[in-house]
Design a protein around this motif. Structure first.
Motif, PDB file in Angstrom:
ATOM      1  N   HIS A 182     -14.348  44.881  -2.141  1.00 24.22           N
ATOM      2  CA  HIS A 182     -14.203  46.307  -2.402  1.00 24.22           C
ATOM      3  C   HIS A 182     -14.352  46.521  -3.902  1.00 24.22           C
ATOM      4  CE1 HIS A 182     -10.077  45.750  -3.899  1.00 24.22           C
ATOM      5  NE2 HIS A 182      -9.928  44.931  -2.898  1.00 24.22           N
ATOM      6  N   MET A 183     -14.225  47.735  -4.368  1.00 26.47           N
ATOM      7  CA  MET A 183     -14.540  48.065  -5.751  1.00 26.47           C
ATOM      8  C   MET A 183     -13.620  47.392  -6.765  1.00 26.47           C
ATOM      9  SD  MET A 183     -15.583  52.110  -5.686  1.00 26.47           S
ATOM     10  CE  MET A 183     -13.950  52.579  -5.087  1.00 26.47           C
ATOM     11  N   LEU A 184     -12.425  47.007  -6.359  1.00 29.65           N
ATOM     12  CA  LEU A 184     -11.452  46.464  -7.297  1.00 29.65           C
ATOM     13  C   LEU A 184     -11.524  44.949  -7.421  1.00 29.65           C
ATOM     14  CD1 LEU A 184      -8.346  48.634  -6.322  1.00 29.65           C
ATOM     15  CD2 LEU A 184      -9.968  49.008  -8.195  1.00 29.65           C
ATOM     16  N   THR A 185     -12.425  44.292  -6.692  1.00 30.55           N
ATOM     17  CA  THR A 185     -12.493  42.835  -6.718  1.00 30.55           C
ATOM     18  C   THR A 185     -13.853  42.381  -7.224  1.00 30.55           C
ATOM     19  OG1 THR A 185     -13.300  42.687  -4.440  1.00 30.55           O
ATOM     20  CG2 THR A 185     -10.919  42.655  -4.774  1.00 30.55           C
ATOM     21  N   GLY A 186     -13.916  41.133  -7.665  1.00 37.37           N
ATOM     22  CA  GLY A 186     -15.172  40.522  -8.044  1.00 37.37           C
ATOM     23  C   GLY A 186     -15.718  39.680  -6.911  1.00 37.37           C
ATOM     24  N   ARG A 187     -16.697  38.853  -7.241  1.00 42.62           N
ATOM     25  CA  ARG A 187     -17.339  38.010  -6.224  1.00 42.62           C
ATOM     26  C   ARG A 187     -16.863  36.565  -6.267  1.00 42.62           C
ATOM     27  NH1 ARG A 187     -23.667  38.753  -6.104  1.00 42.62           N
ATOM     28  NH2 ARG A 187     -23.529  38.651  -8.382  1.00 42.62           N
ATOM     29  N   THR A 188     -15.920  36.247  -7.150  1.00 39.87           N
ATOM     30  CA  THR A 188     -15.425  34.875  -7.249  1.00 39.87           C
ATOM     31  C   THR A 188     -13.898  34.839  -7.183  1.00 39.87           C
ATOM     32  OG1 THR A 188     -15.465  35.015  -9.670  1.00 39.87           O
ATOM     33  CG2 THR A 188     -17.420  34.094  -8.580  1.00 39.87           C
ATOM     34  N   PRO A 189     -13.307  35.264  -6.060  1.00 39.57           N
ATOM     35  CA  PRO A 189     -11.841  35.208  -5.947  1.00 39.57           C
ATOM     36  C   PRO A 189     -11.341  33.768  -6.013  1.00 39.57           C
ATOM     37  CG  PRO A 189     -12.843  36.474  -4.145  1.00 39.57           C
ATOM     38  CD  PRO A 189     -13.950  35.766  -4.835  1.00 39.57           C
ATOM     39  N   ILE A 190     -10.088  33.622  -6.391  1.00 37.51           N
ATOM     40  CA  ILE A 190      -9.419  32.322  -6.337  1.00 37.51           C
ATOM     41  C   ILE A 190      -8.505  32.357  -5.121  1.00 37.51           C
ATOM     42  CG2 ILE A 190      -7.957  30.666  -7.545  1.00 37.51           C
ATOM     43  CD1 ILE A 190      -8.857  31.995 -10.160  1.00 37.51           C
ATOM     44  N   GLN A 191      -8.981  31.791  -4.017  1.00 39.65           N
ATOM     45  CA  GLN A 191      -8.260  31.870  -2.750  1.00 39.65           C
ATOM     46  C   GLN A 191      -7.237  30.751  -2.645  1.00 39.65           C
ATOM     47  OE1 GLN A 191     -10.752  31.755   0.750  1.00 39.65           O
ATOM     48  NE2 GLN A 191      -9.020  31.631   2.136  1.00 39.65           N
TER      49      GLN A 191
ATOM     50  N   VAL B 258     -32.866  36.507 -26.238  1.00 37.53           N
ATOM     51  CA  VAL B 258     -31.668  35.791 -26.690  1.00 37.53           C
ATOM     52  C   VAL B 258     -30.414  36.607 -26.418  1.00 37.53           C
ATOM     53  CG1 VAL B 258     -30.495  34.858 -28.714  1.00 37.53           C
ATOM     54  CG2 VAL B 258     -32.949  34.498 -28.426  1.00 37.53           C
ATOM     55  N   SER B 259     -30.522  37.938 -26.582  1.00 40.52           N
ATOM     56  CA  SER B 259     -29.343  38.787 -26.385  1.00 40.52           C
ATOM     57  C   SER B 259     -28.911  38.869 -24.934  1.00 40.52           C
ATOM     58  CB  SER B 259     -29.622  40.197 -26.914  1.00 40.52           C
ATOM     59  OG  SER B 259     -30.713  40.782 -26.209  1.00 40.52           O
ATOM     60  N   ASP B 260     -29.799  38.478 -23.984  1.00 44.15           N
ATOM     61  CA  ASP B 260     -29.462  38.526 -22.560  1.00 44.15           C
ATOM     62  C   ASP B 260     -28.873  37.223 -22.040  1.00 44.15           C
ATOM     63  OD1 ASP B 260     -30.318  41.119 -22.296  1.00 44.15           O
ATOM     64  OD2 ASP B 260     -32.366  40.561 -21.782  1.00 44.15           O
ATOM     65  N   ARG B 261     -28.939  36.167 -22.830  1.00 44.74           N
ATOM     66  CA  ARG B 261     -28.555  34.844 -22.309  1.00 44.74           C
ATOM     67  C   ARG B 261     -27.066  34.743 -21.996  1.00 44.74           C
ATOM     68  NH1 ARG B 261     -32.788  31.336 -22.768  1.00 44.74           N
ATOM     69  NH2 ARG B 261     -34.444  31.968 -24.199  1.00 44.74           N
ATOM     70  N   TRP B 262     -26.257  35.584 -22.599  1.00 40.33           N
ATOM     71  CA  TRP B 262     -24.818  35.502 -22.360  1.00 40.33           C
ATOM     72  C   TRP B 262     -24.380  36.333 -21.170  1.00 40.33           C
ATOM     73  CZ3 TRP B 262     -22.249  40.138 -22.432  1.00 40.33           C
ATOM     74  CH2 TRP B 262     -22.905  41.213 -23.052  1.00 40.33           C
ATOM     75  N   LEU B 263     -25.270  37.131 -20.587  1.00 38.24           N
ATOM     76  CA  LEU B 263     -24.899  38.015 -19.492  1.00 38.24           C
ATOM     77  C   LEU B 263     -24.582  37.227 -18.231  1.00 38.24           C
ATOM     78  CD1 LEU B 263     -27.534  40.882 -19.885  1.00 38.24           C
ATOM     79  CD2 LEU B 263     -25.110  40.950 -20.498  1.00 38.24           C
ATOM     80  N   LEU B 264     -23.570  37.678 -17.502  1.00 39.12           N
ATOM     81  CA  LEU B 264     -23.203  37.089 -16.217  1.00 39.12           C
ATOM     82  C   LEU B 264     -23.598  38.048 -15.105  1.00 39.12           C
ATOM     83  CD1 LEU B 264     -19.655  35.686 -17.060  1.00 39.12           C
ATOM     84  CD2 LEU B 264     -21.765  34.378 -16.752  1.00 39.12           C
ATOM     85  N   PRO B 265     -23.795  37.534 -13.881  1.00 33.36           N
ATOM     86  CA  PRO B 265     -24.116  38.426 -12.756  1.00 33.36           C
ATOM     87  C   PRO B 265     -22.994  39.424 -12.495  1.00 33.36           C
ATOM     88  CG  PRO B 265     -24.539  36.118 -12.193  1.00 33.36           C
ATOM     89  CD  PRO B 265     -23.801  36.119 -13.485  1.00 33.36           C
ATOM     90  N   ASP B 266     -23.352  40.554 -11.903  1.00 32.35           N
ATOM     91  CA  ASP B 266     -22.346  41.547 -11.536  1.00 32.35           C
ATOM     92  C   ASP B 266     -21.300  40.920 -10.625  1.00 32.35           C
ATOM     93  OD1 ASP B 266     -23.635  43.465 -12.972  1.00 32.35           O
ATOM     94  OD2 ASP B 266     -24.653  44.386 -11.260  1.00 32.35           O
ATOM     95  N   GLY B 267     -20.037  41.198 -10.907  1.00 33.22           N
ATOM     96  CA  GLY B 267     -18.961  40.664 -10.080  1.00 33.22           C
ATOM     97  C   GLY B 267     -18.550  39.249 -10.425  1.00 33.22           C
ATOM     98  N   VAL B 268     -19.144  38.672 -11.479  1.00 32.91           N
ATOM     99  CA  VAL B 268     -18.813  37.314 -11.926  1.00 32.91           C
ATOM    100  C   VAL B 268     -18.334  37.406 -13.367  1.00 32.91           C
ATOM    101  CG1 VAL B 268     -19.696  34.986 -12.351  1.00 32.91           C
ATOM    102  CG2 VAL B 268     -20.534  36.306 -10.393  1.00 32.91           C
ATOM    103  N   GLU B 269     -17.228  36.752 -13.699  1.00 30.80           N
ATOM    104  CA  GLU B 269     -16.643  36.898 -15.022  1.00 30.80           C
ATOM    105  C   GLU B 269     -16.061  35.600 -15.522  1.00 30.80           C
ATOM    106  OE1 GLU B 269     -13.256  39.466 -15.049  1.00 30.80           O
ATOM    107  OE2 GLU B 269     -12.305  38.493 -13.344  1.00 30.80           O
ATOM    108  N   ASP B 270     -16.028  35.458 -16.840  1.00 30.39           N
ATOM    109  CA  ASP B 270     -15.231  34.408 -17.462  1.00 30.39           C
ATOM    110  C   ASP B 270     -13.765  34.826 -17.427  1.00 30.39           C
ATOM    111  OD1 ASP B 270     -17.356  32.677 -18.344  1.00 30.39           O
ATOM    112  OD2 ASP B 270     -17.811  34.149 -19.908  1.00 30.39           O
ATOM    113  N   ILE B 271     -12.889  33.859 -17.280  1.00 32.72           N
ATOM    114  CA  ILE B 271     -11.454  34.122 -17.372  1.00 32.72           C
ATOM    115  C   ILE B 271     -10.961  33.466 -18.648  1.00 32.72           C
ATOM    116  CG2 ILE B 271      -9.217  33.879 -16.261  1.00 32.72           C
ATOM    117  CD1 ILE B 271     -10.645  33.673 -13.594  1.00 32.72           C
TER     118      ILE B 271
END
Length: 393
Positions: free
Chosen positions: A117-126, A3-16
Motif C-alpha cells: 500500500h502507499m505507506l510501505t516500500g518494496r523491501t519489508p523486513i519480515q 553520473v548524477s543518476d548512479r546513486w538513484l534507487l528503484p521506487d520503493g527501495v531505500e537505504d536504511i
C-alpha cells in the motif's frame, strides 16, 4: 546513465541509515529473542528458490508479488522470496521432517514487485513464527499470544485485534456456484471491503442463498454483537459454518480472559494475505494506521504439497513498519571517544571497555575533531598516569 543518476534507487527501495538502522536491528533481535524464549527455533531460509517451491500451496497474489529470474546453472525459473511462510512450511515438511510439534521463527528481507500500500516500500523486513503439528485451539492461542507479545516488545500502544474464519467465505462461495472470474472479483471486493461492488456482483442473490449471506456478512464487523449478527445471517446454513462461528467465539473468550486490556472484534471480510489460510485468521491494528501491523492464521494445506501434510498456524509482521509506529525507549549507553595516542596502556583500557561499551578510536585525521559531533558523550583522558572515562561537558 549519467553520473548524477548512479546513486538513484528503484521506487520503493531505500537505504536504511543510522540511527534508524540501529533501531531496526535492535527490535529484530528483541523480537527473535522473544520468540526463542517461547521455544521457537530460528531458521534462515534462502533469499531465492525455484518457483515451484515458493508458490506451492499459495494463491495468485503471491505470484504477482514475486520477482522472477532464470537460474544460469540449470535454466529453471527462480523467484526472490516475497513471503517467508511457505519457506518455513517447506523446511518443516521436507528439510527437518521432525515428528510432533515444530516451532520455527525467522526474520529477513522480502522483496515485492509493488508496495502493499502507499505507506510501505518494496523491501519489508519480515519476521514471524510458525507452529507445525497441532490443529488445536491451544496452538492458535499460543501464536496469537506470541504475536501480541512481539507487538508489546515493539512498544505499540492500544492494539485492536480482528478475528475471522476463512472457511466461512470458502463454504459460502462454494455453495454460490459462480465461475472463476466472478469468484476472483468477489474475493477482491471482500478483501477491500467494497460493499458497493459486492452489491453489484451478488445483488440478485436471495437473502437466504449463499451469495445473499456473503453479501450481508460483508457489512458485519465489530465486537461481540458482530458475532451474534453473523449467527443470525447464517441461521439454517451448513454445520461447518456454525462450527467456524463457535470456534471464533471460543477463541475470543480465551483472548478476553488472557488480554483484558486489548480490544477484540470480528471482521468477516478479513481475507487479506496470500490465500493459503484455511481456518482461523487474525490481524492486529493500531489507531491511525490503516494497514494491519501483524497478521496470521491457520494454514493446514501447504505441507501436503511438500509431501507431508501437517496442521500449521503462524503470524508475520514488518519490523521496519513497527519501528516507525512503536514507542520503544532508546537504550543506547552512549559512546566513548578514545584519543590517538602511542601509550600501550591505552590499548588495554580500550580492549577492556569494548567488552561492554562502544569505543571510537581517533585516527590521525581526527586531530582537532569534536567528540560530541562524532556522537560521543564521554572521552578517555589521562589523569595521574591512568586512563579514565569522563563525561563530555
Amino acid at each position: 546513465m549519467t553520473v548524477s543518476d548512479r546513486w538513484l534507487l528503484p521506487d520503493g527501495v531505500e537505504d536504511i541509515l543510522p540511527p534508524l538502522a540501529g533501531r531496526i536491528e535492535s527490535l529484530r533481535r528483541d523480537v527473535m529473542d522473544t520468540c526463542q524464549r517461547w521455544g521457537y527455533q530460528l531458521v534462515i531460509p534462502p533469499l531465492i528458490e525455484y518457483l515451484e517451491s515458493l508458490f506451492t500451496g499459495t494463491g495468485h497474489d503471491l505470484e504477482l508479488q514475486t520477482f522472477k529470474l532464470t537460474d544460469q546453472l540449470t535454466g529453471r525459473m527462480m523467484g526472490v522470496r516475497a513471503d517467508m511462510t511457505p519457506q518455513a512450511a517447506r523446511i518443516d515438511a521436507h528439510t527437518l521432517g521432525q515428528e510432533g510439534i515444530t516451532r520455527l521463527c525467522y526474520a529477513g528481507h522480502v522483496l515485492h514487485t509493488r508496495p502493499r500500500h502507499m505507506l510501505t516500500g518494496r523491501t519489508p523486513i519480515q519476521a514471524g513464527c510458525e507452529l507445525f503439528g497441532s490443529a488445536s485451539e491451544s496452538a492458535d492461542m499460543e501464536v496469537i499470544s506470541l504475536m501480541l507479545e512481539a507487538l508489546r516488545v515493539a512498544g505499540l500502544p492500544r492494539i485492536h485485534l480482528d478475528l475471522a474464519h476463512v472457511s466461512i467465505y470458502e463454504s459460502l462461495i462454494g455453495e454460490a456456484d459462480v465461475d472463476r472470474e466472478t469468484e476472483a472479483a468477489i474475493f477482491d471486493a471482500m478483501a477491500r471491503k467494497s460493499v458497493p461492488e459486492l452489491d453489484d456482483l451478488l445483488g440478485r442473490c436471495p437473502p437466504d442463498s449463499a451469495g445473499g449471506r456473503l453479501r450481508e456478512l460483508a457489512r458485519v464487523s465489530g465486537g461481540p454483537e458482530a458475532l451474534a449478527q453473523a449467527r443470525r445471517i447464517l441461521q439454517g446454513a451448513s454445520e461447518n459454518l456454525n462450527a467456524a462461528l463457535d470456534q471464533l467465539g471460543r477463541v475470543a473468550d480465551m483472548l478476553s480472559r488472557a488480554f483484558p486490556d486489548i480490544r477484540f472484534g470480528f471482521d468477516f471480510c478479513e481475507l487479506r494475505g496470500y490465500n493459503y489460510h484455511t481456518g482461523l485468521v487474525f490481524a492486529a491494528y493500531v489507531p491511525g494506521h490503516g494497514d494491519a501491523v501483524a497478521k496470521g492464521g491457520r494454514y493446514d494445506a501447504i505441507g501436503s504439497d511438500f509431501g507431508r501434510a501437517r496442521p500449521a498456524t503462524g503470524f508475520s509482521l514488518d519490523i521496519r513498519a513497527l519501528v516507525s509506529l512503536g514507542e520503544r525507549p532508546q537504550r543506547s549507553a552512549g559512546t566513548i571517544w578514545a584519543p590517538a595516542s602511542d601509550d600501550p596502556a591505552l590499548e588495554g583500557v580500550i580492549a577492556g571497555l569494548r567488552l561492554t561499551e562502544t569505543v571510537v578510536r581517533a585516527l590521525p585525521e581526527d586531530e582537532g575533531a569534536d567528540p560530541a559531533q562524532r556522537g560521543c558523550d564521554r572521552v578517555l583522558v589521562r589523569q595521574n598516569g591512568q586512563w579514565v572515562v569522563e563525561k563530555l561537558g
